[in-house]
Design an enzyme around this catalytic site. Structure first.
Site, PDB file in Angstrom:
ATOM      1  N   GLU A  35     -12.244 -31.803 -66.589  1.00  0.00           N
ATOM      2  CA  GLU A  35     -12.888 -31.058 -66.033  1.00  0.00           C
ATOM      3  C   GLU A  35     -14.716 -30.917 -65.611  1.00  0.00           C
ATOM      4  OE1 GLU A  35      -9.830 -27.109 -65.585  1.00  0.00           O
ATOM      5  OE2 GLU A  35     -11.395 -26.935 -66.670  1.00  0.00           O
ATOM      6  N   ASP A 222      -2.737 -25.504 -58.553  1.00  0.00           N
ATOM      7  CA  ASP A 222      -1.124 -25.101 -58.010  1.00  0.00           C
ATOM      8  C   ASP A 222      -0.878 -23.304 -57.499  1.00  0.00           C
ATOM      9  OD1 ASP A 222      -2.283 -24.795 -61.251  1.00  0.00           O
ATOM     10  OD2 ASP A 222      -1.034 -22.704 -60.752  1.00  0.00           O
TER      11      ASP A 222
HETATM   12  N1  SAH Z   1      -1.100 -28.349 -68.908  1.00  0.00           N
HETATM   13  C1  SAH Z   1      -2.169 -28.917 -69.149  1.00  0.00           C
HETATM   14  C2  SAH Z   1      -2.949 -27.555 -70.152  1.00  0.00           C
HETATM   15  C3  SAH Z   1      -3.849 -26.804 -68.949  1.00  0.00           C
HETATM   16  S1  SAH Z   1      -4.117 -24.770 -68.914  1.00  0.00           S
HETATM   17  C4  SAH Z   1      -2.585 -30.055 -70.171  1.00  0.00           C
HETATM   18  O1  SAH Z   1      -2.616 -31.150 -70.068  1.00  0.00           O
HETATM   19  O2  SAH Z   1      -3.989 -29.699 -70.223  1.00  0.00           O
HETATM   20  C5  SAH Z   1      -4.391 -24.796 -67.545  1.00  0.00           C
HETATM   21  C6  SAH Z   1      -5.712 -24.731 -67.531  1.00  0.00           C
HETATM   22  O3  SAH Z   1      -6.018 -24.744 -66.283  1.00  0.00           O
HETATM   23  C7  SAH Z   1      -6.369 -23.280 -68.192  1.00  0.00           C
HETATM   24  O4  SAH Z   1      -7.629 -23.812 -68.777  1.00  0.00           O
HETATM   25  C8  SAH Z   1      -6.716 -22.375 -66.830  1.00  0.00           C
HETATM   26  O5  SAH Z   1      -7.446 -21.602 -66.865  1.00  0.00           O
HETATM   27  C9  SAH Z   1      -5.973 -23.299 -65.590  1.00  0.00           C
HETATM   28  N2  SAH Z   1      -5.046 -23.564 -64.875  1.00  0.00           N
HETATM   29  C10 SAH Z   1      -4.979 -23.743 -64.306  1.00  0.00           C
HETATM   30  N3  SAH Z   1      -4.044 -23.136 -63.193  1.00  0.00           N
HETATM   31  C11 SAH Z   1      -2.968 -22.569 -63.895  1.00  0.00           C
HETATM   32  C12 SAH Z   1      -2.181 -21.202 -63.028  1.00  0.00           C
HETATM   33  N4  SAH Z   1      -1.843 -21.097 -62.483  1.00  0.00           N
HETATM   34  N5  SAH Z   1      -2.015 -20.498 -64.329  1.00  0.00           N
HETATM   35  C13 SAH Z   1      -3.580 -19.842 -65.354  1.00  0.00           C
HETATM   36  N6  SAH Z   1      -4.523 -21.000 -65.691  1.00  0.00           N
HETATM   37  C14 SAH Z   1      -4.337 -22.135 -64.612  1.00  0.00           C
END
Ligand code: SAH
Length: 264
Positions: A35, A222
């Site tokens: 990001e 999402d």
């Molecule tokens: N699978 C990801 C993990 C990211 S965790 C990776 O490969 O790195 C998700 C990150 O995006 C967090 O910083 C959170 O703030 C944000 N985020 C995006 N969608 C989200 C959701 N549905 N619920 C909670 N956080 C979400």
């Protein structure tokens, strides 16, 4: 229980004491490297060689000047054991605290991705400015502690910014899980949230504690009340949505330049 409207929380940073001088130091707090990178490039920031943070922490700071502004972007960096981005409230709180102490920002911008609820008007790629932020996974069913757990706070009010950039405005709910269990869902509904993330309320807590104005820009990766699995949809949309987030963040910085907090 629906969170109270913590008018006091916002009033403390949105009152007559709000500085009238132009904003000079802007601090972006961004959870994931993916990001942050496009914004680091856009503002031509460099990674600082001498860390202002304690020795050994993975936190990263990028710094530079853009127009009249000193811009810092901080990220919690890679987990020291597992090597993934240190997402979530614990890292976000520590990083926010240390960054405020070291950098004395005039304004904090928490920029990141979020899940969105289509029933509340969110679509993939939308960038929201959060009006209120609260937790949805701190359940303490004892009077007053229940409200402490929810920890509802208002973002620094920026009506001119929202109008000028035509940003959607909605409430943000924060928890330490990417998925959503039924208890979290009930709390998110009680929080009246349109977007859900894993850092916002922690950053709001620390910013309020140290009385620094903070705003929250959240781009929807999402749809939570849709039919796709969250993790899959998140990864699929991350790059494209990050581009939308960074465009909005750059517009916000252009808007802020030369203005005081009270003009936002
Ligand atoms: N699978 C990801 C993990 C990211 S965790 C990776 O490969 O790195 C998700 C990150 O995006 C967090 O910083 C959170 O703030 C944000 N985020 C995006 N969608 C989200 C959701 N549905 N619920 C909670 N956080 C979400």
């Amino acid at each position: 229980m629906a969170p109270p409207h913590d008018d006091k929380a916002a009033a403390e940073v949105n009152d007559d004491s709000t500085p009238k001088r132009p904003i000079s130091n802007v601090l972006f707090i961004i959870a994931m490297q993916t990001e942050a990178s496009p914004l680091v490039n856009k503002f031509q920031l460099v990674e600082e060689p001498e860390s202002v943070f304690p020795k050994g922490v993975p936190w990263v700071r990028y710094y530079g000047k853009y127009k009249d502004l000193n811009i810092n972007i901080v990220c919690p960096g890679k987990d020291k054991i597992l090597g993934v981005d240190s997402v979530g409230t614990v890292s976000a709180s520590l990083l926010t605290y240390a960054s405020i102490q070291a950098l004395q920002p005039d304004l904090i911008i928490n920029a990141g991705t979020a899940g969105g609820f289509k029933a509340k008007g969110a679509s993939i790629g939308d960038v929201f400015l959060a009006s209120d932020i609260a937790f949805h996974d701190r359940r303490i069913p004892i009077p007053v502690f229940d409200l402490y757990g929810v920890g509802s706070r208002q973002a620094f009010s920026t009506p001119n910014l929202a109008k000028e950039l035509n940003l959607k405005v909605g409430k943000l709910s924060t928890g330490d899980s990417l998925d959503m269990c039924p208890q979290d869902e009930a709390a998110i509904v009680a929080n009246d949230a349109t977007v859900k993330d894993m850092e916002g309320a922690a950053i709001a807590y620390v910013a309020h504690l140290l009385e620094v104005p903070a705003i929250f820009l959240k781009a929807v990766t999402d749809i939570i009340d849709g039919d796709k699995p969250t993790a899959e949809e998140f990864l699929q949309n991350l790059a494209a949505v990050t581009a939308a987030l960074d465009l909005a963040a750059a517009q916000v910085v252009d808007f802020i330049n030369g203005k005081s907090c009270s003009e936002l």
